[in-house]
Structure formats: structure tokens, C-alpha cells
Design a protein around this motif. Structure first.
Motif, PDB file in Angstrom:
ATOM      1  N   ASN A  72     138.034  18.527  60.150  1.00 26.23           N
ATOM      2  CA  ASN A  72     137.013  18.912  59.018  1.00 26.23           C
ATOM      3  C   ASN A  72     137.602  18.858  57.886  1.00 26.23           C
ATOM      4  OD1 ASN A  72     134.706  20.161  60.581  1.00 26.23           O
ATOM      5  ND2 ASN A  72     136.153  21.503  61.392  1.00 26.23           N
ATOM      6  N   ALA A  73     138.528  18.010  57.735  1.00 25.11           N
ATOM      7  CA  ALA A  73     139.538  17.753  56.388  1.00 25.11           C
ATOM      8  C   ALA A  73     139.824  16.527  56.634  1.00 25.11           C
ATOM      9  CB  ALA A  73     140.609  18.588  56.278  1.00 25.11           C
ATOM     10  N   GLY A  74     139.148  15.334  55.868  1.00 25.13           N
ATOM     11  CA  GLY A  74     139.552  13.966  56.090  1.00 25.13           C
ATOM     12  C   GLY A  74     139.803  13.755  54.504  1.00 25.13           C
ATOM     13  N   SER A  75     138.766  13.069  53.996  1.00 21.96           N
ATOM     14  CA  SER A  75     138.799  12.671  52.568  1.00 21.96           C
ATOM     15  C   SER A  75     138.797  13.718  51.552  1.00 21.96           C
ATOM     16  CB  SER A  75     137.644  11.998  52.170  1.00 21.96           C
ATOM     17  OG  SER A  75     137.451  10.728  52.818  1.00 21.96           O
ATOM     18  N   ASP A  76     138.761  15.131  52.119  1.00 24.24           N
ATOM     19  CA  ASP A  76     138.831  16.446  51.465  1.00 24.24           C
ATOM     20  C   ASP A  76     140.030  17.173  52.202  1.00 24.24           C
ATOM     21  OD1 ASP A  76     138.632  18.815  49.944  1.00 24.24           O
ATOM     22  OD2 ASP A  76     136.743  19.353  51.030  1.00 24.24           O
ATOM     23  N   ARG A  80     142.402  23.533  57.828  1.00 23.56           N
ATOM     24  CA  ARG A  80     142.420  24.906  58.503  1.00 23.56           C
ATOM     25  C   ARG A  80     143.609  25.348  59.101  1.00 23.56           C
ATOM     26  NH1 ARG A  80     136.247  24.714  60.838  1.00 23.56           N
ATOM     27  NH2 ARG A  80     134.990  24.544  58.985  1.00 23.56           N
ATOM     28  N   THR A  81     144.414  24.357  59.347  1.00 30.55           N
ATOM     29  CA  THR A  81     145.815  24.758  60.094  1.00 30.55           C
ATOM     30  C   THR A  81     146.317  25.613  59.188  1.00 30.55           C
ATOM     31  OG1 THR A  81     145.988  22.475  61.111  1.00 30.55           O
ATOM     32  CG2 THR A  81     147.938  23.657  60.817  1.00 30.55           C
ATOM     33  N   THR A  82     147.348  26.770  59.819  1.00 29.03           N
ATOM     34  CA  THR A  82     147.834  27.835  59.084  1.00 29.03           C
ATOM     35  C   THR A  82     149.333  27.865  59.474  1.00 29.03           C
ATOM     36  OG1 THR A  82     147.275  29.417  60.927  1.00 29.03           O
ATOM     37  CG2 THR A  82     145.598  29.143  59.045  1.00 29.03           C
ATOM     38  N   ALA A  83     150.063  28.429  58.489  1.00 28.20           N
ATOM     39  CA  ALA A  83     151.301  28.685  58.594  1.00 28.20           C
ATOM     40  C   ALA A  83     151.662  30.175  58.238  1.00 28.20           C
ATOM     41  CB  ALA A  83     152.329  27.421  58.092  1.00 28.20           C
ATOM     42  N   GLY A 105     146.911  25.090  64.631  1.00 23.46           N
ATOM     43  CA  GLY A 105     145.725  24.205  64.249  1.00 23.46           C
ATOM     44  C   GLY A 105     145.920  22.957  64.943  1.00 23.46           C
ATOM     45  N   ARG A 106     144.986  21.962  64.463  1.00 25.20           N
ATOM     46  CA  ARG A 106     144.872  20.545  65.017  1.00 25.20           C
ATOM     47  C   ARG A 106     144.992  19.670  63.873  1.00 25.20           C
ATOM     48  NH1 ARG A 106     139.419  20.055  67.257  1.00 25.20           N
ATOM     49  NH2 ARG A 106     140.251  18.109  68.045  1.00 25.20           N
ATOM     50  N   PRO A 155     143.143  29.774  45.718  1.00 26.51           N
ATOM     51  CA  PRO A 155     141.982  28.570  45.634  1.00 26.51           C
ATOM     52  C   PRO A 155     142.142  27.712  46.264  1.00 26.51           C
ATOM     53  CG  PRO A 155     142.696  29.656  43.413  1.00 26.51           C
ATOM     54  CD  PRO A 155     143.751  30.233  44.440  1.00 26.51           C
ATOM     55  N   LYS A 156     140.984  26.902  46.924  1.00 33.25           N
ATOM     56  CA  LYS A 156     141.080  25.578  47.460  1.00 33.25           C
ATOM     57  C   LYS A 156     142.091  24.573  47.057  1.00 33.25           C
ATOM     58  CE  LYS A 156     138.065  22.244  49.431  1.00 33.25           C
ATOM     59  NZ  LYS A 156     136.943  21.608  49.511  1.00 33.25           N
ATOM     60  N   GLY A 157     142.978  24.416  47.975  1.00 32.19           N
ATOM     61  CA  GLY A 157     144.069  23.419  47.588  1.00 32.19           C
ATOM     62  C   GLY A 157     145.325  23.957  46.773  1.00 32.19           C
TER      63      GLY A 157
END
Length: 382
Positions: free
Chosen positions: A131-135, A140-143, A154-155, A179-181
Motif C-alpha cells: 500500500n506504499a509504492g509511489s507514496d 505500514r512497516t513498524t519498528a 511488516g512486508r 505527521p505522515k512521512g
């Protein structure tokens, strides 16, 4: 502006061209047909021994130190023969460069030399997700830090070279409230770390000689000191330090396009229709002229971006322009080259069919053409 290459750049270009002719070209079709990784790894090892895995890396860490222009020249020459090998070398160079740019001294001395000398067949980036290619900011992978280790879950998908990579740069969310990113970090992950699994190899249209895999991280434990760069600053690494990868992919695409046009032009000199070689027909001449002109323009854009990078000047816009134009031009060149060969170009008896499949993905990975246009446009919107 001086268009002359330095002696070092010329030697690197000539060495890459010779290696492509003597080592890559004879086995490229077999690698494409069989996916025999031993063929790939054998040549990756040889390229490392020649210094092609760290072309812009400081010799202090085992690199060649020749710079981005030399890197572009080399990727073009290698790309003429085998895209599967070339993309692997391009990504490995970028992994080494990212560590050199933002890694600690300990990380540089531990991980860059084995990337450069071939101890690791390849390096890989773990950025893209379902769910995260160009964006990529939507990953969603977490650490989560647990004592002296980071625990990653995650994957990742579409990861080049994962089957034989000795090191991965993996991105994960480290601050869910940011915030996102803004809450993303990068990590150096070895394939034998607990909880790290390389998944299936994707069945692809082209560049089938190189692996493209899923990564599965299930409570993957990464030493605390393997955080790459500053905490929560990983997204910046992804969008800035990886811009050099666009030069590599654009240069490889240029090589594929040139190989296609060279083959088609030679064919046109020999193929007789209407009692003359088809190169005597204006329709064919215009295809040849237009494609070589576009490819030469692509070369100049790529070298300009590389030139700016070598001088540590801003080059993100130029790298996007070069990647956009070179990959689109190479796709058109392969299309027209196949058209010149007619039905023969559609068969596996001639390399055009492979070039056509291999070049297609260059407008998709390392940032799609559409994303490159957004980057370019935003520069002029400021």
C-alpha cells in the motif's frame, strides 16, 4: 562546458563496454531464459573485482572514487548487454552511497567494503510496500525499540536482488503519532537477522534474470546501532539520497535503447525489400534519426545530472528530468527497433524481444514517469 571525459572516466567506460561484450552479452539470453542465478552471481563477482560496485564511493571504504559521471557511463555500457545484471549493480552502488552519506563511521567500515569487493553479491532497498509504492510515506512497516534491538514488523514488495543480497536498507515507521512521512527511520538489516524472511520471486515480464522478491519481517530484531541516519529522518533519506538511483536506471535504459537501435540499424542495412536495403527507405531513416537524436539528448541530461551530483550541487530536478526522458526515449527506441525488424523482432531468435521486455519497467521503478513529472513540476511551482 567541457564535454571531454577525463582519462579515468574514459577507462571506466571502455572497461565496462569490453566487459559487456565479452562477459555479459554471450550469456544474457541464457540468463533470461533460465533465471540461472549462478550466471548472474558469477558476473556480479567479476564486476565487483573490477571496481564497479562502488564507483562513487571513497577508496577509504573500498570504492573506486570515480564519481557519478563514471557511474552513469558504466551503467550505460553494461545496460547495452544485460539489464538484469546492470540493475543489480546500480542498486548495489546506491546502497553503498547511502551508507557513505548518512551512516556512522562504524557502519561505513562494516558494510561498505563487502558491498564493494563482492563479498555481498548485492545490496538491496526495502522501501516499497503493498500500500506504499509511489507514496512511500504511507508505509505500514513498524519498528519499536526493545532494549538494545529494534523490532521490525511488516512486508515489503518488489525488492530487487533480495535472493542474493548481503545487506538491506529497510524503512519503517518509528513514530506513529508523527505527521505522515515525519516518523520514518531507516535500518541496516542483514538477511540472517532473526525474523527476516525473503519471500517469493515475482514472475516478471522482463529483467527476469534478476530476482524481485517480497520481504517478510516478523518480530525481526535489528541491533540498535543499525539505525541508519537520524531517528525519524528516514523519509528524507528516501527522497533525497536515492535520487542518484534515477541516474543509474536512466543510464541503464539509455544503454538498452542504444543496443536496440544499433541492432536494428545494422539489420536495416542488410534486409532487402523492394530491391534495396530497407535503410534506403525514408520511413526507416526517420525512425533511426529520431531515435538516435532522442537517445543523445537523454545522454546529455544524464551526464548533466551526474555532473551536478559530483560537484555536490542540487541535482534532484535534473535527475528526475534525466530519468523521465531517458526511460521514455529508450522505450520508444525499443518499440521502433522492433518495428524495423518486423516479424523477426517479435521472435526470441533476435535480442529485440528481450530488450523490449527489459526496458519497459524502467519507466516504473525508481520512481514512475508520472512521479518524475510531479517532482519536476513542483520545482517550478516554488
Amino acid at each position: 562546458m567541457d564535454f571531454e571525459l577525463t582519462e579515468e572516466q574514459r577507462i571506466i567506460q571502455e572497461t565496462a563496454a569490453r566487459f559487456a561484450r565479452q562477459e555479459l552479452e554471450p550469456v544474457a539470453a541464457e540468463l533470461d531464459e533460465t533465471k540461472n542465478r549462478e550466471i548472474l552471481k558469477k558476473n556480479l563477482k567479476k564486476l565487483a573485482e573490477l571496481g564497479f560496485n562502488g564507483l562513487a564511493v571513497d577508496p577509504e571504504y573500498g570504492g573506486t572514487g570515480a564519481g557519478a559521471v563514471a557511474f552513469s557511463l558504466a551503467m550505460t555500457e553494461l545496460g547495452r548487454a544485460c539489464a538484469s545484471t546492470t540493475v543489480t549493480v546500480s542498486v548495489t552502488n546506491m546502497v553503498a552511497e547511502v551508507i557513505q552519506a548518512v551512516g556512522t563511521e562504524e557502519q561505513k567500515r562494516k558494510y561498505i567494503p563487502p558491498l564493494c569487493d563482492g563479498t555481498f553479491y548485492a545490496g538491496a532497498f526495502g522501501l516499497t510496500e503493498p500500500n506504499a509504492g509511489s507514496d512511500p510515506a504511507a508505509m505500514r512497516t513498524t519498528a519499536v525499540l526493545d532494549g538494545d534491538t529494534w523490532v521490525l514488523n511488516g512486508r515489503k514488495i518488489f525488492i530487487s536482488s533480495a535472493e542474493y543480497a548481503g545487506l538491506f536498507v529497510v524503512w519503517a515507521v518509528t513514530d506513529k503519532e508523527a505527521p505522515k512521512g515525519k516518523g520514518i527511520s531507516a535500518f541496516l538489516v542483514e538477511p540472517d537477522f532473526p525474523g527476516f524472511t525473503v519471500g517469493k520471486d515475482e514472475r516478471k515480464m522482463g529483467q527476469v534474470g534478476s530476482s524481485t522478491n517480497e520481504l517478510i519481517l516478523e518480530d525481526c530484531r535489528v541491533p540498535r546501532e543499525n539505525l541508519l541516519g537520524e531517528l525519524n529522518q528516514g523519509f528524507k533519506i528516501a527522497v533525497t539520497e536515492l535520487a542518484g538511483g534515477r541516474i543509474g536506471i536512466g543510464s541503464m535504459a539509455l544503454g538498452i535503447g542504444l543496443a536496440a537501435m544499433d541492432f536494428a540499424t545494422q539489420y536495416a542495412k542488410e534486409r532487402i525489400q523492394f530491391d534495396v536495403p530497407i535503410i534506403q527507405h525514408q520511413a526507416i531513416q526517420w525512425m533511426i534519426a529520431d531515435n538516435y537524436t532522442r537517445l543523445e539528448a537523454a545522454r546529455l541530461l544524464l551526464l548533466k545530472a551526474a555532473y551536478l551530483k559530483d560537484r555536490k550541487k542540487p541535482y534532484m530536478k535534473e535527475a528526475s528530468m534525466a530519468k523521465l526522458f531517458a526511460t521514455e526515449a529508450a522505450n520508444k527506441a525499443c518499440y521502433d527497433a522492433m518495428q524495423i525488424l518486423g516479424g523477426y523482432g517479435y521472435t526470441k531468435d533476435f535480442p529485440l524481444e528481450r530488450f523490449y521486455r527489459d526496458v519497459r519497467v524502467t519507466t516504473i521503478y525508481e520512481g514512475t514517469s508520472e512521479i518524475q513529472r510531479l517532482i519536476i513540476a513542483r520545482h517550478y511551482m516554488q
